[in-house]
Design an enzyme around this catalytic site. Structure first.
Site, short mmCIF file in Angstrom:
data_model
loop_
_atom_site.label_atom_id
_atom_site.label_comp_id
_atom_site.label_asym_id
_atom_site.label_seq_id
_atom_site.Cartn_x
_atom_site.Cartn_y
_atom_site.Cartn_z
N ASP A 26 -9.63 0.33 -8.14
CA ASP A 26 -10.28 1.41 -8.86
C ASP A 26 -10.80 0.86 -10.19
OD1 ASP A 26 -10.92 3.75 -10.34
OD2 ASP A 26 -9.50 4.90 -9.14
N GLU A 86 0.86 -1.19 0.00
CA GLU A 86 0.00 0.00 0.00
C GLU A 86 0.89 1.24 0.00
OE1 GLU A 86 -2.56 2.42 -0.54
OE2 GLU A 86 -3.58 0.52 -0.08
N ASP A 140 5.11 0.40 -5.33
CA ASP A 140 4.29 -0.16 -6.39
C ASP A 140 4.21 -1.67 -6.27
OD1 ASP A 140 3.04 -0.86 -8.74
OD2 ASP A 140 4.47 0.14 -10.06
N THR A 186 -15.67 -5.08 4.04
CA THR A 186 -14.92 -3.83 4.03
C THR A 186 -15.86 -2.63 4.06
OG1 THR A 186 -14.91 -3.55 1.63
CG2 THR A 186 -13.22 -4.99 2.59
N LYS A 187 -15.26 -1.47 4.31
CA LYS A 187 -16.06 -0.24 4.29
C LYS A 187 -16.60 0.01 2.89
CE LYS A 187 -12.43 3.19 3.36
NZ LYS A 187 -11.83 4.46 3.80
N GLU A 213 -17.58 -2.32 0.82
CA GLU A 213 -18.74 -3.19 0.68
C GLU A 213 -19.95 -2.62 1.40
OE1 GLU A 213 -19.77 -7.97 1.06
OE2 GLU A 213 -17.78 -7.20 1.56
#
Length: 239
Positions: A144, A94, A121, A217-218, A220
């Site tokens: 994304d 991340e 990366d 997850t947030k 979702e």
């Protein structure tokens, strides 16, 4: 998965064409806990791209099932998975520093030792730091989707990405993807169903039911509030 990602397949970097990164850097305010995570946690759990190919048995001090997650966002899912499976090892990548700090702070708070973190990366980490046929799972949750057609080339799920992941998975290892954007799920299926060396784990060559091992997850929960579904895809390496 971090919303920071600006994904694409690996590409050569020449004087006429600059390789697209697997992310977009974004700023974010740092909380005290997140800064503590960076200051104290990175020396404990951080790994460097420049160190090149790693022996992760040596890094973790054991041989265990190993999961690689691209873009863990604020780290909530990765932290939950690591706490629920202490017998497994996890490598997370991340670039969003508040998210990295949050995960590291959580690891220290919960006294977990089965996670290592890269802050660069993810595609470069896969290419340069991960041995072929060494991963049991690779996770790509809520990348994304790059909705506009002219931006589809920026999506991380491309034929070259599928081949890179296949090389790094063990035979029988699984690429698990999830998205709350149905057109992106359809696009992923188009790419992966023809990718050499994979088998779709869905009986109908579509999406699989929501796997119990994937934390909610947030993204979702946000999608559910907006009336969106979530689509999970699982592809196993077969050769």
């Amino acid at each position: 998965m971090s919303e920071a990602h600006d994904p694409s397949a690996p590409a050569e970097d020449t004087s006429h064409h600059r390789a697209i990164k697997s992310f977009v850097m974004r700023a974010g305010r740092m909380t005290e806990g997140q800064q503590r995570g960076l200051d104290m946690g990175l020396p404990l759990f951080g790994l460097e791209l420049g160190d090149g190919l790693r022996d992760f048995d040596q890094v973790f001090g054991r041989s265990a099932p190993r999961t690689f997650e691209i873009g863990f966002g604020m780290g909530h899912s990765l932290l939950e998975m690591a706490a629920a499976a202490p017998e497994q090892d996890f490598i997370g990548v991340e670039v969003h520093r508040p998210g990295v700090g949050a995960l590291l702070n959580g690891l220290m708070t919960q006294k977990l030792s089965n996670v290592r973190v890269y802050t660069c990366d993810a595609l470069e980490v896969l290419r340069d730091c991960v041995a072929d046929a060494s991963l049991d799972r690779l996770l790509l949750f809520f990348p994304d989707p790059w909705h506009k057609a002219r931006h589809h080339k920026r999506r991380i799920v491309q034929p070259a990405f599928a081949e890179l992941v296949r090389q790094k998975l063990k035979v029988g290892g699984v690429l698990h993807m999830a998205t709350d954007w149905e057109p992106y799920a359809e696009y992923m299926l188009e790419v992966m169903n023809v990718a050499p060396g994979y088998r779709n784990q869905a009986a109908d060559s579509g999406c699989v039911p929501r796997p119990a091992e994937r934390p909610t997850t947030k993204f979702e929960r946000r999608g559910e509030r907006l009336g969106h579904g979530v689509w999970d895809l699982k592809f196993a390496r077969i050769d």
